[in-house]
Design a protein around this motif. Structure first.
Motif: not given
Ligand SMILES: Nc1ncnc2c1ncn2[C@@H]1O[C@H](COP(=O)(O)OP(=O)(O)OP(=O)(O)O)[C@@H](O)[C@H]1O
Ligand SMILES: Nc1ncnc2c1ncn2[C@@H]1O[C@H](COP(=O)(O)OP(=O)(O)OP(=O)(O)O)[C@@H](O)[C@H]1O
Ligand SMILES: [Mg+2]
Ligand SMILES: [Mg+2]
Lengths: 264, 321, 230, 264, 230
Positions: C66, C126, E122, C146, C123-124, C149-150, C69-70, C72, C46, E37, C179, C37-38, E69, C128
């Motif tokens: 693309x 979103x 990150x 990722x 969260x999950x 991830x959720x 990770x967020x 958006x 990017x 999820x 991860x 991470x990081x 979350x 998808x």
């Protein structure tokens, strides 16, 4: 897209340099002035109708003492009036944010207050408050507090619900939530409104002098208008434009100090 | 008598004077009296209220000022509506405004040619009845379009946007000459319309009753000021400009205006400065009341002419010398 | 080569993030990127997506879809209209775009939420939706940061299988940040392991097992990669 | 906190019911009016200085024909002027958003434009545009376009950088990015500014009528002021307040139609 | 009982999310919640944190520190000041709060980023900052919604170990939402499995192994739980 780039390590970001930053306004204003000057010269319009910019500058400079004497009181009234406006705006917006009852009660009154024409209330102002600083300050506050209130109220209202929830989960009181989330969250909206409000402040001050004043740019403009000196009226307009621009620029400075995180 | 009890005016008696506009030649007598020290000699502490947009009739009527500058037309309306004011001196003995059209308007030779034309005015209630009457007196029908323009009226006239307006001959009229925009103008009285005191000095009636000595002292000092303006306009113009540094950037306008007032407007037929007559009041103010546009405190048109003798007084004026 | 990166260097102020990263991705290849991470994985993406100019190095990248990770998702669009975003930008008529994206709501476990607002999703869900918005664009190259991830393991497995199948069918080139070592082994032709910040490629492993893969068959590779991540 | 709750399934959320919603403004305004009425009655102040609210209503009603005749032109001018203002505001803000050069060139001019006192430009307006609809419309646009521009420019500028990045990664042109991200993202800020701007629109129209008009609330106020009919001036103020309140309320309606996702 | 939930029902409009969820958590217990999820796990936490009123049911919950979350770091605060938020709200002087939170930056792998702005972190770093902000509050009960979702395995293991140790030392009661079955087995005294929406508790498993746990020892439990998630 298949992009190829090969660049040396670069420390500096491409920020426009000084001349580039200042060039656009200078170019446009210069063009405007030249056009104006040519227009006036070629059409031979009477200077009482439209003086040339050169004449405005020249006569303004010749009367700089009078201009200066009249600028100071206007500045003073603007500063005091806008400070009052800010105070009133914050108090009202905060009160209204805490109480939906107050919100519903006060918002219509505040909107109505914006429809009061100075012409109608000036006599009352004078009768009630005399000829001192007070009535002028009140007029400026009346003219400028409204954008501040609307900006703040809407800024507060747009706070992220989940952020509020987080604070509440920490056991925050309404006031703490306000301080930690709603207040900083409303700052972008506040600064937008501040820029609108401060632009009206100088015009408001000039306007306020019609309520009654010994001196000031508004008085000067009126005197010169009654003496048919359009050039000096415009010189005073120029002074007030410069003041307004300076105040507008100042808001960016304040914003950078108070809320450096606001992205622009 | 009441108030000060007949002894001379208390020294330092504070007197506030409300002006109708930025300082101009209509005010010169007041500034002369101030510059020459005549108010001070009379033991008066005279303050000219700063420029403001409130009508002097309102300020004087409510006691926010002891004296003020007014006009016979606006005075008629505020007095009708119950303002507690009294006219204590006629500053201008005649109409100082006239109907003006551009000099090159060959189609307009008399007010009767103004039928169907456009008037650029100031939004006062008396303008339209007055213009109608003058046009009728000149033989027209009195039908014209009225646009409220305020001080833009003159620019609109020069630009041909309106056909006629109503300037002060001793201010806008002279300015038009200086600018090279010759005007042609018609005097209302030439067509039989009643004359009027265009500019008045008015006082707050209760204050006048309570302070007759101070009132007399003030009015007489003002009268003396206007007397000087009538006799020595150059000096009056100088006093006016000295009293208002920075206000006048066009000295020629001031001197020529002062000359014109001295010659034609400050003195009555007998050569006196200040006095008023019941005839004059009945003539024009009577006309306004008859037109039905003057309303009382309750918004009802005045049905009968009031006793105009109670509206003005010559009691505070000095004896003719 | 669909993607070619040579000696890429990126710093944020004094913080050196990428310190000479080099690798290639062949057409149709599925490459996973593992790293602490990081370390700079999102930063690398990017640059590949053309959103960040590197301080030095040479990058060639085909046009890609693309998935940041967020998630958006835009609050002013319904979930369905969020997923058609890329199609609309590419000029597809709205109706066609909706039909195309809408068809994926079922396999993505989002049916019934087409007309919800994004903040009504879990969260999950979103995540998808964001993945759907990316893959529906049908680009040759996918950059997925990722994407799973959720998600719970069941949903995750379903999504992985869907992706595996699709990329086999359409020959997509995929670059995936994850991860989950097992996920990388299950899906990839090759895995790159980045070092902690400043990042370099410290390990590269080609995985030559047939698809679909058995978890047990890949266990050895998994152990090797976990070792490389130490 | 150890909270215990046991509630039946509830369908309805606790939204204040009709009387509760309308009560606050009604109560406050009623209190104000009663206080004003009492103050005027007890102090015996002259109606020219401050008429009682009853008198204002009564005289306003008695003169309703004249009020109505003068309200229509003001409404018309307001509508046309504010429409122009919106158009100009959007065009300028969009242009400025696309070009930093234009931004730097035009923003100072726009600020300066806000310092032009009507007194100075009214004669020019008359000369150039006569006294039809045009000069009034221009004055309203001049008075109200600025909040719109500032609100939009700052709304555009505050767009989430990562959202812009996402669009760019999709191959969006600057214009597409604007349409899909910057534009909707700026709407909250725009509606705030719209509320500020529209409040100034009616006052601006009344003000504009001083430039020259045959009829309108401004003309009516001016005439009544010159006739010392403070009651009728205030009746006209009341009408303009009602118009402004209605327009303000309208912005919320438009917002709910255009951008229902904006949380309040 | 630190937490007691009986027959909890929550709907959003027509969407029934929680459909009679009941369970208890004893003081000092570590309970993990698994579930598909979109099943309603985050919704459950919102009710426990007192942020959402249920439609029916009985909830008793001691005051808790809640990690949502979404990370919800405030852009107007530095990373350090974001982590002190809960302490400041609780009335701790700023200096003391900074010292207390600052001490955790090292074990959380965030040192050097105290004075960064949140958007300079990150994804995984943001998640750790949000976790730090939660645990530093020292509440008796922790509600953690997927706290390790964006972390690589190494960082994740380090954070898990830290949490395991701390809760042993301070006797924290922890309720954890996760999608990682192995994580749940490694950390929990008990695991609850929720059904797909509308959610009920469909499986409950007490794990009585000693701490720290060996991965291999718990393999059987892991298989059982994966089965329950089907
Ligand atoms: N805009 C930025 N400004 C400054 N520093 C940044 C910025 N974006 C990223 N960084 C820094 O660069 C480093 C790498 O960030 P990046 O997001 O690429 O990591 P990552 O490998 O994706 O991590 P994670 O697995 O946690 O998502 C981090 O230390 C981060 O703080
Ligand atoms: N504010 C809301 N309005 C309407 N529906 C909502 C809202 N919040 C959640 N939901 C719905 O409730 C259901 C459960 O959501 P929740 O966030 O609790 O799921 P979750 O179990 O946490 O899922 P994940 O593992 O994906 O985070 C979802 O179908 C979601 O669409
Ligand atoms: Mg990342
Ligand atoms: Mg969740």
């Amino acid at each position: 897209m298949t992009a190829t780039l090969e660049r040396p390590p670069a420390a500096a970001r491409p920020v426009p340099r000084r001349p580039a930053r200042w060039a656009p306004p200078v170019v446009v204003i210069a063009l405007l002035l030249v056009g104006w000057q040519l227009g006036v010269t070629l059409s031979g319009v009477a200077p009482q109708v439209l003086p040339s910019p050169l004449r405005v500058v020249e006569q303004g400079w010749a009367n700089r003492a009078a201009l200066w004497t009249n600028t100071l009181p206007t500045l003073q009234v603007t500063a005091v009036g806008f400070a009052l406006s800010l105070a009133v705006g914050w108090v009202l917006a905060t009160a209204v944010d805490f109480s939906p009852w107050l919100r519903r009660a006060l918002l219509p009154l505040m909107i109505a207050s914006q429809t009061l024409p100075i012409i109608a209330i000036a006599p009352l102002m004078i009768l009630w408050f005399g000829f001192g600083l007070l009535p002028k300050v009140l007029v400026i506050a009346l003219v400028t507090f409204f954008p501040i209130v609307v900006g703040l109220v809407e800024g507060f209202a747009r706070t992220d619900r989940e952020a509020s929830n987080l604070l509440r989960s920490m056991g925050a009181s309404r006031w703490t939530e306000f301080r930690y989330v709603r207040l900083p969250g409303a700052l972008p909206s506040f600064f937008t409104a501040l820029r609108i409000g401060i632009t009206y402040a100088v015009t408001g001050a000039i306007f306020a002098e019609y309520v009654g004043a010994q001196a000031g740019l508004g008085i000067f403009m009126n005197q010169q208008k009654n003496s048919f000196r359009t050039d000096l009226v415009l010189a005073a307009v120029g002074v007030s434009a410069v003041i307004t621009l300076a105040l507008f620029a100042l808001t960016f400075l304040v914003q950078r100090l108070v809320a450096p995180w606001i992205r622009r | 008598s009441a108030g000060s009890g007949g002894s001379g005016p208390e020294t330092g008696q504070k007197i506030r004077v409300a002006l109708d506009w930025t300082p101009n030649t209509n005010h010169s007598g007041l500034f002369v009296a101030q510059r020459e020290g005549w108010f001070a000699q009379a033991g008066l502490d005279v303050e000219f209220l700063p420029y403001n947009s409130t009508s002097p009739d309102t300020l004087v009527g409510s006691g926010a000022a002891e004296f003020g500058i007014s006009f016979q037309d606006s005075f008629t309306y505020s007095k009708g509506a119950g303002a507690d004011i009294t006219s204590v001196m006629a500053i201008l003995q005649h109409w100082a405004t006239e109907i003006a059209v551009k000099a090159d308007r060959a189609d307009i030779q008399s007010p009767k040619d103004l039928d169907g034309k456009t008037y650029g005015g100031f939004g006062a209630p008396y303008e339209v009845p007055k213009m109608q009457q003058v046009i009728k007196d000149a033989g027209g029908t009195g039908d014209f379009t009225s646009v409220t323009l305020g001080t833009s009226a003159y620019e609109a006239l020069y630009a041909g946007q309106v056909d006629f307006t109503e300037p002060f001959v001793a201010w806008e009229g002279i300015e038009a000459q200086l600018r090279g925009e010759p005007l042609k103008s018609f005097r209302y009285t030439d067509f039989g319309f009643p004359d009027a005191y265009n500019v008045l000095l008015i006082g707050h009636s209760p204050w006048l009753a309570a302070h007759p000595e101070a009132a007399r002292a003030f009015v007489q000092a003002a009268q003396r000021g206007y007397q000087l303006a009538a006799d020595d306009p150059a000096r009056a113009a100088q006093d006016l400009q000295d009293a208002n540094p920075g206000a006048f950037t066009e000295p020629e306008l001031v001197t020529r205006s002062q000359d014109m007032l001295a010659k034609d407007y400050l003195k009555d037929a007998q050569g006196r400065v200040g006095p008023q007559t019941l005839d004059r009041w009945q003539g024009f103010s009577g006309f306004l009341v008859d037109s039905g546009t003057v309303v009382d405190a309750n918004g009802q048109p005045l049905r009968a002419r009031p006793d105009f003798a109670t509206w003005f007084t010559n009691d505070y004026l000095g004896q003719p010398t | 080569m669909k993607i070619s990166v040579r000696d890429l260097q990126v710093s944020f102020g004094d913080l050196r993030v990428l310190d000479g990263v080099s690798f290639d991705v062949a057409p149709g290849e599925f490459v996973s990127i593992l790293g602490p991470s990081g370390s700079g994985k999102s930063t690398l993406f990017q640059v590949l997506a053309g959103l960040l100019e590197p301080d030095a190095g040479r990058v060639e990248a085909a046009s890609s879809a693309y998935m940041p990770q967020k998630d958006l998702l835009f609050p002013w669009r319904t979930v369905l209209d969020n997923t058609t975003l890329g199609l609309e930008v590419a000029g597809m008529p709205r109706r066609a775009a909706r039909a195309k994206a809408g068809a994926l709501f079922e396999p993505f476990g989002l049916s019934g939420f087409e007309h919800s607002r994004p903040d009504e999703l879990s969260g999950g869900m979103r995540q998808r939706a964001a993945l759907l918005r990316t893959v529906v664009q049908d680009r040759d190259v996918l950059l997925l940061d990722e994407p799973f991830g959720a998600l719970d393991s069941l949903t995750r497995t379903a999504m992985q299988e869907w992706l595996d199948e699709m990329r086999a069918r359409f020959g997509w080139t995929v670059l995936l940040i994850t991860h989950d070592v097992r996920e990388a082994v299950y899906l990839s032709d090759r895995v790159l392991v980045l070092s902690p910040r400043p990042a370099r490629v410290v390990h590269e492993r080609t995985i030559d097992l047939p698809h679909p893969r058995e978890v047990t068959a890949a266990a050895a590779v998994e152990v090797e990669l976990r070792g490389a991540l130490r």
